[in-house]
Design an enzyme around this catalytic site. Sequence first.
Site, PDB file in Angstrom:
ATOM      1  N   GLU A 117       0.745  -1.270   0.040  1.00  0.00           N
ATOM      2  CA  GLU A 117       0.089   0.035  -0.057  1.00  0.00           C
ATOM      3  C   GLU A 117       0.775   1.308  -0.022  1.00  0.00           C
ATOM      4  OE1 GLU A 117      -2.889   0.424  -0.206  1.00  0.00           O
ATOM      5  OE2 GLU A 117      -3.875  -1.526  -0.176  1.00  0.00           O
ATOM      6  N   THR A 118       1.778   1.207   1.144  1.00  0.00           N
ATOM      7  CA  THR A 118       2.446   2.705   0.977  1.00  0.00           C
ATOM      8  C   THR A 118       4.134   2.545   1.092  1.00  0.00           C
ATOM      9  OG1 THR A 118       2.209   2.677   3.510  1.00  0.00           O
ATOM     10  CG2 THR A 118       0.642   3.557   2.197  1.00  0.00           C
TER      11      THR A 118
END
Length: 337
Positions: A117-118
């Site tokens: 995700e990040t």
Amino acid sequence: MKLYKKILPLAVTLGLACSIESAVAKPNLNTLASYAKVEVSDLNDALKQAVYQQKIIDAITRPSEGKPWWQYRKIFITKSRISAGVKFYFENEKVLKQAENDFGVPAEIVCAIIGVETFFGKNMGTFRVLDALYTLGFNYPKREDYFSKEFANFVALKKRENWSYDEIKGSYAGAMGMGQFMPSSYLSYAIDYNQDGHVNLFTDKADAIGSVANYFKGHGWKKGHGIYYPCHVQNAKNLQALIDKKWDLTVDELYKSGITTKVNLTPNQKIRLFAFDLEDNTIGYAVGLNNFYTIMRYNTSPLYARAVYELSEFIAMDIDKEKQQKGVIVNHRSKKP
Ligand SMILES: [Ca+2]
């Protein structure tokens, strides 16, 4: 706000006896307010501060590249992401183990989600979440229903967490924090896992870890169960029909059609057969089990779910290696297939 400017002259020309709000109240603010349990004035206050951003419409309407698996894989399964995952694990081992215990979700899966995700909190998005959800909820009819509700959820969340709209940044779709939670998920699944009185998925790693694990548990993750198994399809019958059945397929049907798996899967359970494009122009087939389905509740793309699964396996392998180097006895991770 672009929409107000566009619609107002038309309403005036037609001599419509209605307020500006009702002329543009599409989505209906009263409905949204009662849905999210906020006041209409809260929504209006948010609308006043929101700024339409064409970049967000451009991002969401950009034709999906529909990358084949082997290209998609290269984005996420990299040495740097794996080693950052191992580092993240050792920095947060205690809380990851706690979450594994509390929610039944393996540490490496939580690490892989936050990694995909990040990049472990490095890229959490630069758009004001208010602008993202306003732009998509009020200026993008195709997804208006979903995003206007998320807009209202965000207003409720901002109130609950006592945020200012300026400080909360996220993806162009309004996803927030290390695990990129949409406001509805933030409201329902994000938890204050370090018990400091705030649910902070942006800088509080314990909260981010606990919240991802809690989301997984809430979406049907089964502790100790298998996730994903490659299969052999030589001489298989009705391959496409089996793929088309999606999650209506069972292990029994799979085996009856002539498909085999290295590990014998428990009969009667629902599974899904996937075909992935490989670099040598062949196709790799694999089945996802219940826990693969749970990963797809985080993001519906099978490519995403496979990337998370593979990244988790690589991270787990390197964690074990590092532990062994330190002289720690590593238990074999067995999963119920
Ligand atoms: Ca907290």
